[in-house]
Design a protein around this motif. Structure first.
Motif, PDB file in Angstrom:
ATOM      1  N   HIS A  95       0.826  -1.196   0.000  1.00  0.00           N
ATOM      2  CA  HIS A  95       0.000   0.000   0.000  1.00  0.00           C
ATOM      3  C   HIS A  95       0.865   1.252   0.000  1.00  0.00           C
ATOM      4  CE1 HIS A  95       0.845  -0.005   4.376  1.00  0.00           C
ATOM      5  NE2 HIS A  95       0.522   1.290   4.345  1.00  0.00           N
ATOM      6  N   HIS A  96       0.230   2.363  -0.333  1.00  0.00           N
ATOM      7  CA  HIS A  96       0.866   3.681  -0.279  1.00  0.00           C
ATOM      8  C   HIS A  96      -0.030   4.592   0.544  1.00  0.00           C
ATOM      9  CE1 HIS A  96       2.714   7.460  -1.372  1.00  0.00           C
ATOM     10  NE2 HIS A  96       1.641   7.865  -2.024  1.00  0.00           N
TER      11      HIS A  96
ATOM     12  N   CYS B  26      -3.646   4.032  -0.948  1.00  0.00           N
ATOM     13  CA  CYS B  26      -3.770   3.431  -2.276  1.00  0.00           C
ATOM     14  C   CYS B  26      -3.188   2.025  -2.253  1.00  0.00           C
ATOM     15  CB  CYS B  26      -3.004   4.261  -3.305  1.00  0.00           C
ATOM     16  SG  CYS B  26      -3.434   6.015  -3.354  1.00  0.00           S
ATOM     17  N   VAL B  27      -3.878   1.099  -2.932  1.00  0.00           N
ATOM     18  CA  VAL B  27      -3.367  -0.265  -3.066  1.00  0.00           C
ATOM     19  C   VAL B  27      -3.362  -0.640  -4.541  1.00  0.00           C
ATOM     20  CG1 VAL B  27      -4.181  -0.965  -0.775  1.00  0.00           C
ATOM     21  CG2 VAL B  27      -5.650  -1.327  -2.776  1.00  0.00           C
TER      22      VAL B  27
ATOM     23  N   ILE C 205      -5.500   1.220  -9.444  1.00  0.00           N
ATOM     24  CA  ILE C 205      -5.410   1.228  -7.982  1.00  0.00           C
ATOM     25  C   ILE C 205      -6.807   1.335  -7.379  1.00  0.00           C
ATOM     26  CG2 ILE C 205      -3.143   2.339  -8.041  1.00  0.00           C
ATOM     27  CD1 ILE C 205      -4.538   4.935  -7.076  1.00  0.00           C
ATOM     28  N   ILE C 206      -6.888   1.003  -6.092  1.00  0.00           N
ATOM     29  CA  ILE C 206      -8.068   1.269  -5.262  1.00  0.00           C
ATOM     30  C   ILE C 206      -7.628   2.242  -4.182  1.00  0.00           C
ATOM     31  CG2 ILE C 206      -9.668   0.263  -3.570  1.00  0.00           C
ATOM     32  CD1 ILE C 206      -9.599  -2.306  -5.296  1.00  0.00           C
ATOM     33  N   ILE C 207      -8.473   3.213  -3.889  1.00  0.00           N
ATOM     34  CA  ILE C 207      -8.142   4.239  -2.900  1.00  0.00           C
ATOM     35  C   ILE C 207      -9.102   4.113  -1.728  1.00  0.00           C
ATOM     36  CG2 ILE C 207      -7.833   6.711  -2.488  1.00  0.00           C
ATOM     37  CD1 ILE C 207      -7.693   6.966  -5.624  1.00  0.00           C
ATOM     38  N   PHE C 208      -8.564   3.833  -0.554  1.00  0.00           N
ATOM     39  CA  PHE C 208      -9.359   3.774   0.668  1.00  0.00           C
ATOM     40  C   PHE C 208      -9.283   5.136   1.354  1.00  0.00           C
ATOM     41  CE2 PHE C 208      -8.341  -0.658  -0.139  1.00  0.00           C
ATOM     42  CZ  PHE C 208      -9.557  -1.290   0.115  1.00  0.00           C
ATOM     43  N   VAL C 209     -10.440   5.712   1.620  1.00  0.00           N
ATOM     44  CA  VAL C 209     -10.524   7.029   2.259  1.00  0.00           C
ATOM     45  C   VAL C 209     -11.291   6.872   3.563  1.00  0.00           C
ATOM     46  CG1 VAL C 209     -11.349   9.408   2.053  1.00  0.00           C
ATOM     47  CG2 VAL C 209     -10.499   8.202   0.027  1.00  0.00           C
TER      48      VAL C 209
ATOM     49  N   ALA D 212     -14.259   3.138  -0.235  1.00  0.00           N
ATOM     50  CA  ALA D 212     -13.302   2.476  -1.118  1.00  0.00           C
ATOM     51  C   ALA D 212     -13.614   2.937  -2.536  1.00  0.00           C
ATOM     52  CB  ALA D 212     -13.401   0.966  -1.021  1.00  0.00           C
ATOM     53  N   LEU D 213     -12.742   3.767  -3.097  1.00  0.00           N
ATOM     54  CA  LEU D 213     -12.886   4.236  -4.475  1.00  0.00           C
ATOM     55  C   LEU D 213     -12.201   3.200  -5.359  1.00  0.00           C
ATOM     56  CD1 LEU D 213     -12.020   8.028  -3.935  1.00  0.00           C
ATOM     57  CD2 LEU D 213     -14.185   6.841  -3.553  1.00  0.00           C
TER      58      LEU D 213
END
Length: 323
Positions: free
Chosen positions: A208-209, A219-220, A230-234, A243-244
């Motif tokens: 992850h980042h 971001c994963v 990527i998928i973005i967890f907010v 989860a975008l």
């Protein structure tokens, strides 16, 4: 790697095999995350927010979005962005339709142009202007992946860094991979800012980042639709989690019912269909373990209706509904 004009690919599949591929039974139900995979801690600032910035729609039907969907179920695919407000710098996730969308779209293959009907509401930059947004807060555009409908508005923000995974930046310049305005953007001096996944495992993903180091924007890697998707967890205050998922799926049914894109569509549109399938199952497992997680496919209006909205914006985007 696949080149674009291959609609005949589906015709090459025997009828019985194709029928199985078009069935709506869905992927198998995965197990929830094991106890050894905890929900990561996040410490989001109180002033964080997640705001929908709808720029238009792509007129489709459910049958285009997921296997077994109805041809009579009209779905206006959301085309737009999401604004993450954070005191260390706001981020625009994707950019939606920009001011030059008509010229950009004209560079796409003719067959794709015939298959795709879109409506432009208002570019993101104009919506932010109408909302009296302070552009000095905006630190970059974070791409879920480098495809045309996620990048059109980037030239409207010429001074902003474009945050992208290393694999998708490379894919953007690969002539074998379809999906962007490579011809139109040939001479565009993007301010690319590649990021790597320096962190360890995150919710079952291998790396992850953490954008700001507080767990609020993570971001994963989720390759499949494109090489560097990527998928973005907010995570907002009170542990409200989003989860975008970009184009992992196009509508929520892809995850709630574990339905892939129809075979001809994923054959054409997914760089690695098997990789995408595995990431659908990963996300389905996460959704079991975090039932309150708000999952946001990039083209599902219902998901963006659960976000904040910009003030003073008069656009058809205001009709977003969660129903």
């Amino acid at each position: 790697m696949k080149k674009w004009p291959l609609l005949a690919a589906a015709a090459a599949v025997p009828a019985q095999r194709l029928a199985r591929k078009l069935s709506s039974s869905g992927l198998p139900q995965p197990a929830p995350l094991p106890p050894s995979v905890p929900v990561p801690h996040a410490d989001p600032p109180a002033e964080m927010d997640l705001v929908a910035v709808p720029t238009g729609v792509n007129n489709r039907v459910a049958a285009y979005a997921y296997t077994g969907g109805s041809f009579f179920d009209k779905r206006d695919f959301y085309i737009g962005a999401a604004l993450i407000k954070h005191p260390q710098g706001d981020l625009l996730v994707d950019s939606g339709f920009g001011r030059d969308i008509a010229k950009q779209f004209a560079t796409m293959p003719r067959l794709f142009q015939k298959m795709t009907k879109y409506e432009v509401w208002k570019p993101a930059v104009e919506q932010l202007e109408a909302a009296d947004y302070d552009f000095s807060r905006l630190s970059g555009i974070l791409l879920t992946h480098a495809h045309w409908d996620h990048m059109s508005g980037i030239p409207d923000f010429p001074d902003l860094p474009v945050l992208v995974s290393r694999r998708d930046r490379a894919a953007f310049y690969n002539p074998e991979i379809f999906g962007n305005f490579r011809g139109y953007f040939r001479d565009t001096p993007f301010k690319w800012q590649e990021f790597s996944f320096e962190g360890g495992p995150y919710l079952g993903f291998p790396r992850h980042h953490d954008v700001y180091g507080d767990g609020s924007i993570v971001c994963v890697p989720a390759p499949g639709h494109t090489p560097g998707s990527i998928i973005i967890f907010v995570t907002l205050t009170h542990q409200v989690r989003y989860a975008l998922v970009g184009d992992l799926v196009w509508q929520r049914e892809g995850l709630t019912r574990r339905l892939e894109r129809p075979f001809p569509i994923r054959r054409l549109g997914d760089f690695d269909a098997e990789g995408n399938r595995q990431n659908i199952l990963r996300m389905a497992s996460i959704m079991q373990s975090i039932p309150d997680l708000i999952v946001v496919p990039a083209h599902d209006q219902r998901a963006f209706a659960e976000m904040s909205q910009l003030p003073n914006v008069t656009t058809r985007g205001r009709i977003l509904s969660a129903t």
